[in-house]
Design an enzyme around this catalytic site. Structure first.
Site, PDB file in Angstrom:
ATOM      1  N   LYS A  10       0.832  -1.198   0.000  1.00  0.00           N
ATOM      2  CA  LYS A  10       0.000   0.000   0.000  1.00  0.00           C
ATOM      3  C   LYS A  10       0.872   1.256   0.000  1.00  0.00           C
ATOM      4  CE  LYS A  10      -3.733  -2.056   2.787  1.00  0.00           C
ATOM      5  NZ  LYS A  10      -4.848  -1.851   1.863  1.00  0.00           N
ATOM      6  N   ARG A  64     -10.256 -11.538   1.496  1.00  0.00           N
ATOM      7  CA  ARG A  64     -11.096 -12.599   0.920  1.00  0.00           C
ATOM      8  C   ARG A  64     -10.355 -13.934   0.902  1.00  0.00           C
ATOM      9  NH1 ARG A  64     -11.546  -9.235  -4.550  1.00  0.00           N
ATOM     10  NH2 ARG A  64     -11.554  -7.671  -2.898  1.00  0.00           N
TER      11      ARG A  64
END
EC number: 3.4.11.1
Length: 504
Positions: free
Chosen positions: A280, A354
């Site tokens: 990130k 996920r």
């Protein structure tokens, strides 16, 4: 320590405290009185509304106006909380009352005892308003000071005692027991989310969750990295392999007396998310300590269900990992095999939530639950679509809508989202069953929902709540919501479970 909260039916003139809290609405020409405000106005000789007008008060949401009583009542301070404009019926929603109570608690730092007439906003208090006043007051009084080494003497601290004026104090006590339990559960989530990741790593979060569960009689199980490998949890292991602090899977089980249904709870527990090799940007990466908010929420919810002794079986399955880049980190182009045998090609290591949830959902489904509720800080796309205060809900239509209806009752903003069939094509992989992230950023939250759906057995009602924005407040406090961890969506999960129990 959280404040104590009690109810009284004594006349206002016979009560004492450091402050009295009343509420007013917002009208076209200034503040609108409520029954509680009228009681204080009589003590002040009819000067409350004129004084508010002189001070420029409007009765707007999150507005709290403090004024002295000048010895005209048993309270040195009168705090007037704004409710905003009334609805079409001329009343005020419980959430408006909850926010006003929270704003008043925040504004009355340093006051020992607070007496609230907010429950009388709509005339005779009903259960919804009593819950709203109590929850708002307690949640608004929350603060996190565990890492403050030098708290100044005389600093404003939250009220230590809150008394709510009601017509029948005895009848209110059962409601307040629930209010205390809910507020404690939300505070647990906030504490966990606010704890820095060097102290709340996977093994520690699992241990704290197990301790919270065992305190209320839950059965707890923790799988370490060896047990995860033996159990085929390839997704959890893949995400956690870049960190020296190894992943865990926590399971908490509650068996309610007279239970007719079993509910599975699943929550994402990434104790820190750097993005892994798909790293990130540095800006605001510190907020990624909150990536375990879903895990904290389901831990607190199953503990709350046990404390309230609801007649239902609930099992929480919590995958926990730290997503860091290193020489052992999982890579884009890796293929991960999950517990149920399905395989995903990794195209983005920052879509790790996920990946761990896939294993957890597969494991939760093995228990043959009647419903599956999952919550996670799944996608930044949730905030792009709905902002920082509204969660997106996807899944089976009926259960999705039940969750949204529960959120309206609890005051946690949520919106039903679709799972358009054409977006599933974005998960197609040339070498595996699917990829974990679509290169096309359009509909990112919905694509994430499609990925999770791959692990939900046919016929199992399920709902996913994306709380990427609502679980962590990066702005200024508002209403009963502090800066930092918010506790969303504990109250909605509880309201959903209670509705499912009543349905059955």
């Amino acid at each position: 320590m959280p404040p104590t909260i009690t109810a009284t039916d004594h006349p206002l003139e016979k009560l004492t405290g450091d402050a009295v809290v009343v509420a007013v609405g917002k009208g076209p020409d200034g503040p609108l009185p409520t029954p509680g405000a009228e009681a204080v106005d009589r003590l002040l000789g009819g000067r409350l509304l004129p004084a508010l007008a002189d001070l420029g008060a409007r009765g707007a949401e999150d507005e709290v106006t403090r004024m002295p009583s000048f010895g005209q009542g048993p309270f040195p301070v009168v705090a007037v909380a704004g409710l905003g404009a009334p609805d079409a019926s001329g009343g005020y929603r419980p959430e408006a009352v909850r926010r006003a109570a929270g704003a008043a608690s925040r504004a009355l730092g340093g006051r020992r005892a607070v007496v609230s007439l907010l429950a009388a906003v709509g005339g005779t208090p009903d259960a919804d308003r009593l819950h709203a006043v109590g929850e708002g007051a307690l949640l608004g009084a929350y603060e996190f000071t565990a890492y403050k080494s030098d708290l100044p003497a005389g600093r404003p601290v939250p009220p230590s005692e809150i008394t709510i004026v009601v017509p029948d104090a005895g009848a209110a006590e059962d409601a307040l027991r629930r209010v205390r339990a809910v507020a404690d559960a939300v505070a647990l989530v906030r504490d966990l989310v606010n704890t820095p990741p060097n102290d709340l790593y996977p093994a520690e979060l699992a241990a704290r969750g197990a301790a919270a569960g065992e305190k209320v009689g839950l059965a707890a199980e923790i799988l370490d990295e060896d047990a995860l490998a033996a159990g085929g949890y390839g997704g959890i292991l893949a995400v956690g392999q870049g960190s020296t602090r190894k992943p865990r899977l926590l399971r908490l089980a509650y068996s309610g007396r007279g239970a007719r249904r079993k509910i599975a709870l699943v929550g994402k527990g990434i104790t820190f998310d750097s993005g892994g090799l798909s790293i990130k940007p540095a800006l605001k990466m510190e907020d990624m300590k909150s990536d375990m908010a879903g895990a904290a929420a389901v831990i607190a919810t199953v503990c709350l269900v046990a404390q309230l002794r609801l007649p239902v079986d609930v099992v929480a399955t919590v995958p926990i990992a730290e997503n860091l880049p290193s020489g052992t980190a999982y890579r884009p182009a890796d293929v991960v095999t999950f517990r149920n045998g399905k395989k995903a090609e990794i195209t983005n290591t920052d879509a790790e939530g996920r990946v761990v949830l896939a294993d957890a959902i597969a494991r939760a489904a093995e228990d043959k639950p009647d419903y599956l509720l999952e919550t996670s800080t799944l996608t930044g796309a949730q905030m792009v679509a709905l902002g920082s205060r509204t969660a997106g809900v996807m899944g089976s239509d009926d259960l999705r809508d039940a969750v949204v209806a529960a959120s309206e009752r609890s005051g946690e903003g949520m919106w039903p989202m679709p799972l358009p069939a054409e977006l599933r094509k974005g998960l197609d992989s040339p070498i595996a069953d699917f990829v974990n992230a679509n290169a096309d950023r359009m509909g990112g939250m919905l694509v994430g929902g499609h990925f999770l759906k791959e692990f939900v057995p046919d016929g199992l009602p399920w709902a996913h709540i994306d709380i990427a924005g609502p679980s962590y407040n990066t702005g200024a406090p508002w209403g009963y919501t502090p800066k930092g961890g918010t506790g969303v969506p504990v109250r909605t999960l509880l309201a959903t479970i209670e509705a499912l129990v009543q349905k059955d």
